[in-house]
Design a protein around this motif. Sequence first.
Motif, PDB file in Angstrom:
ATOM      1  N   PRO A  70      60.488  39.465  65.272  1.00 55.57           N
ATOM      2  CA  PRO A  70      60.055  38.643  66.620  1.00 55.57           C
ATOM      3  C   PRO A  70      58.563  38.462  66.776  1.00 55.57           C
ATOM      4  O   PRO A  70      57.870  39.169  66.129  1.00 55.57           O
ATOM      5  CB  PRO A  70      60.721  39.802  67.448  1.00 55.57           C
ATOM      6  CG  PRO A  70      60.503  41.000  66.543  1.00 55.57           C
ATOM      7  CD  PRO A  70      60.665  40.557  64.766  1.00 55.57           C
ATOM      8  N   SER A  71      58.392  37.548  67.525  1.00 52.93           N
ATOM      9  CA  SER A  71      56.963  37.344  67.952  1.00 52.93           C
ATOM     10  C   SER A  71      56.753  36.890  69.250  1.00 52.93           C
ATOM     11  O   SER A  71      57.662  36.581  69.912  1.00 52.93           O
ATOM     12  CB  SER A  71      56.255  36.173  66.895  1.00 52.93           C
ATOM     13  OG  SER A  71      56.846  35.092  67.032  1.00 52.93           O
ATOM     14  N   LEU A  72      55.597  37.076  69.923  1.00 54.49           N
ATOM     15  CA  LEU A  72      55.363  36.633  71.463  1.00 54.49           C
ATOM     16  C   LEU A  72      55.819  35.221  71.608  1.00 54.49           C
ATOM     17  O   LEU A  72      55.295  34.278  70.928  1.00 54.49           O
ATOM     18  CB  LEU A  72      54.047  36.932  71.744  1.00 54.49           C
ATOM     19  CG  LEU A  72      53.749  36.391  72.950  1.00 54.49           C
ATOM     20  CD1 LEU A  72      54.250  37.359  74.185  1.00 54.49           C
ATOM     21  CD2 LEU A  72      52.203  36.441  73.307  1.00 54.49           C
ATOM     22  N   HIS A  73      56.894  34.975  72.367  1.00 57.15           N
ATOM     23  CA  HIS A  73      57.326  33.708  72.685  1.00 57.15           C
ATOM     24  C   HIS A  73      57.777  32.820  71.472  1.00 57.15           C
ATOM     25  O   HIS A  73      57.553  31.536  71.556  1.00 57.15           O
ATOM     26  CB  HIS A  73      56.292  32.915  73.553  1.00 57.15           C
ATOM     27  CG  HIS A  73      56.035  33.690  74.845  1.00 57.15           C
ATOM     28  ND1 HIS A  73      56.749  34.509  75.532  1.00 57.15           N
ATOM     29  CD2 HIS A  73      54.740  33.690  75.423  1.00 57.15           C
ATOM     30  CE1 HIS A  73      56.100  34.863  76.555  1.00 57.15           C
ATOM     31  NE2 HIS A  73      54.633  34.616  76.508  1.00 57.15           N
ATOM     32  N   ASN A  74      58.085  33.668  70.357  1.00 59.54           N
ATOM     33  CA  ASN A  74      58.320  32.927  69.217  1.00 59.54           C
ATOM     34  C   ASN A  74      57.391  32.208  68.495  1.00 59.54           C
ATOM     35  O   ASN A  74      57.663  31.011  68.028  1.00 59.54           O
ATOM     36  CB  ASN A  74      59.658  32.140  69.335  1.00 59.54           C
ATOM     37  CG  ASN A  74      60.363  32.003  67.992  1.00 59.54           C
ATOM     38  OD1 ASN A  74      60.140  32.657  66.949  1.00 59.54           O
ATOM     39  ND2 ASN A  74      61.359  30.846  67.939  1.00 59.54           N
ATOM     40  N   THR A  75      55.979  32.278  68.608  1.00 54.78           N
ATOM     41  CA  THR A  75      54.919  31.758  68.189  1.00 54.78           C
ATOM     42  C   THR A  75      54.988  31.670  66.670  1.00 54.78           C
ATOM     43  O   THR A  75      54.190  30.849  65.940  1.00 54.78           O
ATOM     44  CB  THR A  75      53.654  32.179  68.872  1.00 54.78           C
ATOM     45  OG1 THR A  75      53.468  33.452  68.799  1.00 54.78           O
ATOM     46  CG2 THR A  75      53.555  31.601  70.512  1.00 54.78           C
ATOM     47  N   GLN A  76      55.366  32.932  66.105  1.00 56.92           N
ATOM     48  CA  GLN A  76      55.167  32.948  64.676  1.00 56.92           C
ATOM     49  C   GLN A  76      53.664  32.918  64.345  1.00 56.92           C
ATOM     50  O   GLN A  76      53.578  32.046  63.253  1.00 56.92           O
ATOM     51  CB  GLN A  76      56.292  32.023  63.926  1.00 56.92           C
ATOM     52  CG  GLN A  76      57.814  32.249  64.397  1.00 56.92           C
ATOM     53  CD  GLN A  76      58.500  31.091  63.917  1.00 56.92           C
ATOM     54  OE1 GLN A  76      58.461  30.866  62.571  1.00 56.92           O
ATOM     55  NE2 GLN A  76      59.235  30.322  64.916  1.00 56.92           N
ATOM     56  N   PRO A  77      52.823  33.770  64.761  1.00 57.13           N
ATOM     57  CA  PRO A  77      51.470  33.478  64.252  1.00 57.13           C
ATOM     58  C   PRO A  77      50.884  34.175  63.017  1.00 57.13           C
ATOM     59  O   PRO A  77      50.063  34.836  62.947  1.00 57.13           O
ATOM     60  CB  PRO A  77      50.833  34.186  65.591  1.00 57.13           C
ATOM     61  CG  PRO A  77      51.682  35.283  65.768  1.00 57.13           C
ATOM     62  CD  PRO A  77      53.155  34.743  65.513  1.00 57.13           C
TER      63      PRO A  77
ATOM     64  N   ARG B  48      45.772  40.437  71.000  1.00 57.79           N
ATOM     65  CA  ARG B  48      46.523  41.751  71.191  1.00 57.79           C
ATOM     66  C   ARG B  48      47.859  41.718  70.922  1.00 57.79           C
ATOM     67  O   ARG B  48      48.455  42.184  69.967  1.00 57.79           O
ATOM     68  CB  ARG B  48      46.208  42.615  72.258  1.00 57.79           C
ATOM     69  CG  ARG B  48      47.104  43.852  72.435  1.00 57.79           C
ATOM     70  CD  ARG B  48      46.772  44.597  73.589  1.00 57.79           C
ATOM     71  NE  ARG B  48      47.234  43.926  74.676  1.00 57.79           N
ATOM     72  CZ  ARG B  48      48.602  43.962  75.346  1.00 57.79           C
ATOM     73  NH1 ARG B  48      49.647  44.977  74.507  1.00 57.79           N
ATOM     74  NH2 ARG B  48      49.038  43.494  76.168  1.00 57.79           N
ATOM     75  N   LEU B  49      48.513  40.832  71.568  1.00 51.45           N
ATOM     76  CA  LEU B  49      50.211  40.484  71.358  1.00 51.45           C
ATOM     77  C   LEU B  49      50.364  39.668  70.116  1.00 51.45           C
ATOM     78  O   LEU B  49      51.479  39.919  69.572  1.00 51.45           O
ATOM     79  CB  LEU B  49      50.737  39.658  72.554  1.00 51.45           C
ATOM     80  CG  LEU B  49      50.574  40.607  73.759  1.00 51.45           C
ATOM     81  CD1 LEU B  49      50.878  39.680  75.174  1.00 51.45           C
ATOM     82  CD2 LEU B  49      51.642  41.815  73.924  1.00 51.45           C
ATOM     83  N   MET B  50      49.187  39.001  69.646  1.00 53.30           N
ATOM     84  CA  MET B  50      49.548  38.165  68.447  1.00 53.30           C
ATOM     85  C   MET B  50      49.390  39.143  67.053  1.00 53.30           C
ATOM     86  O   MET B  50      50.271  39.282  66.498  1.00 53.30           O
ATOM     87  CB  MET B  50      48.303  37.302  68.072  1.00 53.30           C
ATOM     88  CG  MET B  50      48.323  36.554  66.830  1.00 53.30           C
ATOM     89  SD  MET B  50      46.945  35.739  66.303  1.00 53.30           S
ATOM     90  CE  MET B  50      45.847  37.007  66.033  1.00 53.30           C
TER      91      MET B  50
ATOM     92  N   LEU C 128      53.638  47.571  75.147  1.00 54.28           N
ATOM     93  CA  LEU C 128      54.758  46.585  75.236  1.00 54.28           C
ATOM     94  C   LEU C 128      55.735  47.308  76.106  1.00 54.28           C
ATOM     95  O   LEU C 128      56.078  48.615  75.843  1.00 54.28           O
ATOM     96  CB  LEU C 128      55.410  45.786  73.927  1.00 54.28           C
ATOM     97  CG  LEU C 128      56.494  44.874  73.962  1.00 54.28           C
ATOM     98  CD1 LEU C 128      55.873  43.582  74.577  1.00 54.28           C
ATOM     99  CD2 LEU C 128      56.886  44.605  72.496  1.00 54.28           C
ATOM    100  N   LEU C 129      56.764  46.697  76.724  1.00 59.27           N
ATOM    101  CA  LEU C 129      58.006  47.573  77.076  1.00 59.27           C
ATOM    102  C   LEU C 129      59.200  46.907  76.599  1.00 59.27           C
ATOM    103  O   LEU C 129      59.245  45.818  76.235  1.00 59.27           O
ATOM    104  CB  LEU C 129      58.334  47.274  78.804  1.00 59.27           C
ATOM    105  CG  LEU C 129      57.025  47.645  79.748  1.00 59.27           C
ATOM    106  CD1 LEU C 129      57.347  47.353  81.305  1.00 59.27           C
ATOM    107  CD2 LEU C 129      56.764  48.903  79.280  1.00 59.27           C
ATOM    108  N   LEU C 130      60.187  47.845  76.388  1.00 56.00           N
ATOM    109  CA  LEU C 130      61.344  47.457  75.678  1.00 56.00           C
ATOM    110  C   LEU C 130      62.492  47.792  76.404  1.00 56.00           C
ATOM    111  O   LEU C 130      62.813  48.807  76.804  1.00 56.00           O
ATOM    112  CB  LEU C 130      61.347  48.054  74.364  1.00 56.00           C
ATOM    113  CG  LEU C 130      60.569  47.728  73.092  1.00 56.00           C
ATOM    114  CD1 LEU C 130      60.731  48.619  71.988  1.00 56.00           C
ATOM    115  CD2 LEU C 130      60.522  46.135  72.720  1.00 56.00           C
TER     116      LEU C 130
END
Length: 341
Positions: free
Chosen positions: A37-44, A73-75, A313-315
């Motif tokens: 998984p990645s932030l907004h499915n950016t796949q960085p 950070r999120l990347m 992050l929250l889950l």
Amino acid sequence: MTSHAPCETALAMTRATTGGRAPSVARDVVALATRAPSLHNTQPWRWRIASDDVLELFADHDRQLRVLDPRGRLMTLSLGAALHHAVVAARAVDRAVTVERFPADGPPDLVARLHLGEVVHAGPAERIALSSLVARRTDRRPFSSWELPEDRLRHLGELAASYGVTTVRLDARQRVAVERLVAAAAGHHDGSPLTAGELAEWWGGDREGAGVPGALVPDRLLDPLGIGRCEGGALEVDAPDDCASQHTAVLALCHPDDSPDGWLATGEAMSAVWLEAVSEGLGMVPVSLPVEVAEVRVRLREDVLGLLAHPQLLLQVGWPHTASARLAPSPRRPLDDVIVP
């Protein structure tokens, strides 16, 4: 406990998407790691197969959200998830693996170097982890109203702690406060044309091989923790209106080190916790809005959690609703676009 396909089945599914090339252990590991998984499915991420036994993970800054995530950070958290997926994959294909994080002898964008070691035959735990990796989805539809066993949540927290990550389960008061922070962050995004434009690139459209397509965004929401992000999508929600959000758990993943080392570790912990949850039949959805806006994240840390550690992050964790059909996987980039010379 959910049932799990054999490792060979998972690998066959992966190799079917690798462009017909001859399979190799290194390429199999990368292919499975790209399911992270990645932030907004950016796949960085970018991967380099340095040799049959050495893989290198790089940050792809062209896929960093410059407005939403200027520090990366999120990347980096997303890269941690990819790193953990790669370790799971290597062990499942019968290889020992060691990891160098942020190697000093590499370029600035080198995040990790994986060394595939001797043959160590995968056991049941490794096979279950691989099957969970393949089965994992980001399902934003409402959870059921079934109660969550405390022992399972405690186990997830212990697993995160093995990566140096503190897990805080939000109580009722904290959840109300977080809902307000979600609304504040959403208002901030809506009021910023740059942020709104960046989000529009990745949400609800048809970006090939990446992003969150409208077909995976629910057409309505029942959980207020999702307000401001998932609305107006094309995914029909069949679950009845009695789905109770109070029967889910909201976990804050926090790390004392608010630097790339802490961010990467949190991403690894998120991946480990998520795969373990899948193996138990649970669903999980990341909630990033309260940590996307700097001032809102400070309020989350100081006013809601009262911690010195930094919320990363929250889950949200719950039982998937039995009325919900299985989702298709999110789109993925072709493997040859991910692997660099």
